[in-house]
Scaffold this active site. Structure first.
Site, PDB file in Angstrom:
ATOM      1  N   LYS A  43      79.216  43.886  56.592  1.00 31.92           N
ATOM      2  CA  LYS A  43      80.200  44.756  55.939  1.00 31.92           C
ATOM      3  C   LYS A  43      80.831  44.083  54.733  1.00 31.92           C
ATOM      4  O   LYS A  43      81.120  44.742  53.742  1.00 31.92           O
ATOM      5  CB  LYS A  43      81.289  45.183  56.926  1.00 31.92           C
ATOM      6  CG  LYS A  43      80.781  46.195  57.940  1.00 31.92           C
ATOM      7  CD  LYS A  43      81.891  47.013  58.556  1.00 31.92           C
ATOM      8  CE  LYS A  43      81.305  48.069  59.482  1.00 31.92           C
ATOM      9  NZ  LYS A  43      82.300  48.736  60.312  1.00 31.92           N
ATOM     10  N   LYS A  51      76.130  58.842  60.361  1.00 32.13           N
ATOM     11  CA  LYS A  51      76.896  59.756  59.508  1.00 32.13           C
ATOM     12  C   LYS A  51      77.129  59.148  58.129  1.00 32.13           C
ATOM     13  O   LYS A  51      77.541  59.852  57.211  1.00 32.13           O
ATOM     14  CB  LYS A  51      78.214  60.107  60.175  1.00 32.13           C
ATOM     15  CG  LYS A  51      79.123  58.906  60.349  1.00 32.13           C
ATOM     16  CD  LYS A  51      80.184  59.129  61.395  1.00 32.13           C
ATOM     17  CE  LYS A  51      80.824  57.812  61.759  1.00 32.13           C
ATOM     18  NZ  LYS A  51      81.305  57.696  63.106  1.00 32.13           N
ATOM     19  N   LYS A  73      68.339  54.444  62.366  1.00 31.93           N
ATOM     20  CA  LYS A  73      69.094  55.262  63.316  1.00 31.93           C
ATOM     21  C   LYS A  73      69.884  56.363  62.587  1.00 31.93           C
ATOM     22  O   LYS A  73      70.244  56.210  61.411  1.00 31.93           O
ATOM     23  CB  LYS A  73      69.981  54.398  64.213  1.00 31.93           C
ATOM     24  CG  LYS A  73      71.291  53.942  63.645  1.00 31.93           C
ATOM     25  CD  LYS A  73      72.162  53.335  64.762  1.00 31.93           C
ATOM     26  CE  LYS A  73      73.598  53.233  64.296  1.00 31.93           C
ATOM     27  NZ  LYS A  73      74.534  52.753  65.289  1.00 31.93           N
TER      28      LYS A  73
HETATM   29  P1  AMP Z   1      79.303  54.376  65.172  1.00 31.88           P
HETATM   30  O1  AMP Z   1      79.267  55.825  64.800  1.00 31.88           O
HETATM   31  O2  AMP Z   1      78.196  53.604  64.507  1.00 31.88           O
HETATM   32  O3  AMP Z   1      80.659  53.753  65.024  1.00 31.88           O
HETATM   33  O4  AMP Z   1      78.939  54.292  66.717  1.00 31.88           O
HETATM   34  C1  AMP Z   1      79.750  54.756  67.779  1.00 31.88           C
HETATM   35  C2  AMP Z   1      78.926  54.755  69.066  1.00 31.88           C
HETATM   36  O5  AMP Z   1      77.826  55.683  69.002  1.00 31.88           O
HETATM   37  C3  AMP Z   1      78.295  53.397  69.398  1.00 31.88           C
HETATM   38  O6  AMP Z   1      78.324  53.195  70.796  1.00 31.88           O
HETATM   39  C4  AMP Z   1      76.881  53.531  68.904  1.00 31.88           C
HETATM   40  O7  AMP Z   1      75.989  52.679  69.574  1.00 31.88           O
HETATM   41  C5  AMP Z   1      76.582  55.007  69.189  1.00 31.88           C
HETATM   42  N1  AMP Z   1      75.609  55.536  68.207  1.00 31.88           N
HETATM   43  C6  AMP Z   1      75.832  55.717  66.886  1.00 31.88           C
HETATM   44  N2  AMP Z   1      74.743  56.223  66.266  1.00 31.88           N
HETATM   45  C7  AMP Z   1      73.773  56.352  67.230  1.00 31.88           C
HETATM   46  C8  AMP Z   1      72.393  56.802  67.237  1.00 31.88           C
HETATM   47  N3  AMP Z   1      71.804  57.250  66.122  1.00 31.88           N
HETATM   48  N4  AMP Z   1      71.732  56.800  68.405  1.00 31.88           N
HETATM   49  C9  AMP Z   1      72.330  56.369  69.539  1.00 31.88           C
HETATM   50  N5  AMP Z   1      73.603  55.928  69.609  1.00 31.88           N
HETATM   51  C10 AMP Z   1      74.331  55.902  68.479  1.00 31.88           C
END
Ligand code: AMP
Ligand code: TRP
Length: 336
Positions: free
Chosen positions: A120, A205, A202
């Site tokens: 980051k 957003k 992956k």
């Molecule tokens: P984030 O949106 O990256 O802050 O992630 C929040 C939670 O959602 C975390 O536990 C991530 O591991 C899960 N997560 C985010 N994106 C994905 C994805 N594309 N597939 C599976 N889990 C996800």
């Protein structure tokens, strides 16, 4: 976890999510769906981690709206305030307090090794703030305040959980058993959802291409459009296979939503092209998200009720957190 249903044998699980934008189908299938299920087996504490979000500059009105929206979505997916504690992190001051204390038991060197910080700070060279650096200490405070046994986290957060464990072990070594040392909780089910436009990455957003991800609140039209445009391959065969990342991903999504196995899905679409398959995947997503969207609309329409739910959660959380904070501070020698 109210007093009547609380049993001594249930382990405590805790997790938090940042209100940093639209939640995606990836967040839901990879993490949040599991939070809902965990309510059956654990005493669960879930929080909207708003203090973490200001490591990146926020526009005030938008930030506030995202906090409300995340709260409403967590209720809409099925987190149940009668069974679990739901609260907004900044409503419980003990998080910031314990974070300061734990920071004094954390080494500069160990924080410098955090890969998320390195990533980051490289990506946002213009705002490498101290909060971004010490973020894992706040996360440790979130966890240790509640004596959590299990913390469901995605792969990207495992290193931070390790630090929380290290801090707990170190503190306990100095002062006796103050903190429960938390374990990661890796669900047996739970999909890693990939980008619809580049299925080697992956679904996130923060992807600039909105066709790459599906938000939980996307309209049915948007969902169908994004599914139809999803990247596949030129084989026109619905099956799991090497070099078929796009199709593998759609099968994974369809499987997670319908409970069907990949073999059943291959049979279902035997002899049919990708057009029909994408249509069916789109419809499955629309149907799965429809009740969430409807419940969300009800919760977000009644801000007073929404606030009441989260304030009540914060009161319950503050009692548990206050006990741990007090114990830790008294052990150090504060006249607290
Ligand atoms: P984030 O949106 O990256 O802050 O992630 C929040 C939670 O959602 C975390 O536990 C991530 O591991 C899960 N997560 C985010 N994106 C994905 C994805 N594309 N597939 C599976 N889990 C996800
Ligand atoms: N850092 C986590 C994320 O970005 C969110 C988070 C904050 C968290 N505090 C936590 C997760 C405590 C688990 C436990 O996804």
């Amino acid at each position: 976890m109210n007093e009547t249903t609380e049993t001594a044998t249930r382990k405590r699980a805790l997790s938090c999510i940042q209100p940093s934008g639209a939640l995606t189908l990836g967040n839901y299938l990879g993490a949040l769906k599991n939070w809902v299920q965990m309510q059956d087996d654990f005493d669960c504490i879930y929080s909207v981690a708003d203090l973490h979000t200001i490591t990146v500059r926020q526009e005030p009105a938008k930030f506030r709206a995202q906090i409300y929206s995340t709260c409403a979505l967590l209720l809409a997916i099925g987190l149940d305030p009668a069974r679990s504690i739901l609260f907004v992190q900044s409503d419980v001051p003990a998080h910031a307090q314990l974070s300061w204390v734990l920071g004094c038991y954390t080494q500069f060197g160990e924080m410098s090794r955090m890969t998320q910080f390195k990533d980051k700070s490289a990506r946002h060279a213009e705002n490498v703030n101290v909060g971004l650096f010490s973020y894992p200490v706040l996360m440790a405070a979130d966890i240790l305040l509640y004596q959590a046994d299990f913390v469901p986290v995605g792969a990207d957060q495992k290193q931070h959980l390790e630090i929380a464990r290290d801090i707990a072990v170190r503190f306990n070594g100095l002062y006796g058993d103050v903190f429960t040392v938390p374990e990661p909780y890796i669900p047996t089910t739970g999909a890693s959802v990939k980008s619809l436009q580049d299925p080697t990455k992956k679904m996130s957003k923060s992807d600039e291409n909105p066709n790459a991800w599906i938000a939980l609140l996307d309209t049915p039209e948007d969902i169908m459009r994004k599914c139809k445009r999803a990247v596949t391959d030129s084989q026109a065969r619905v099956c799991i296979g090497e070099g078929k990342d796009g199709v593998n991903n759609l099968i994974g999504i369809y499987s997670a939503l319908t409970g069907r196995t990949p073999a059943q899905i291959e049979a279902e679409f035997d002899g049919q092209g990708y057009g029909v398959f994408k249509q069916r995947v789109g419809e499955a997503i629309v149907e799965a998200l429809r009740p969430i969207r409807e419940r969300y609309a009800d919760y977000i329409a009644d801000k007073a009720e929404l606030e009441a739910i989260y304030r009540a959660g914060a009161e319950r959380a503050a009692k548990i957190a206050g006990r741990t904070l007090g114990k830790a501070m008294r052990k150090i020698g504060f006249a607290f």
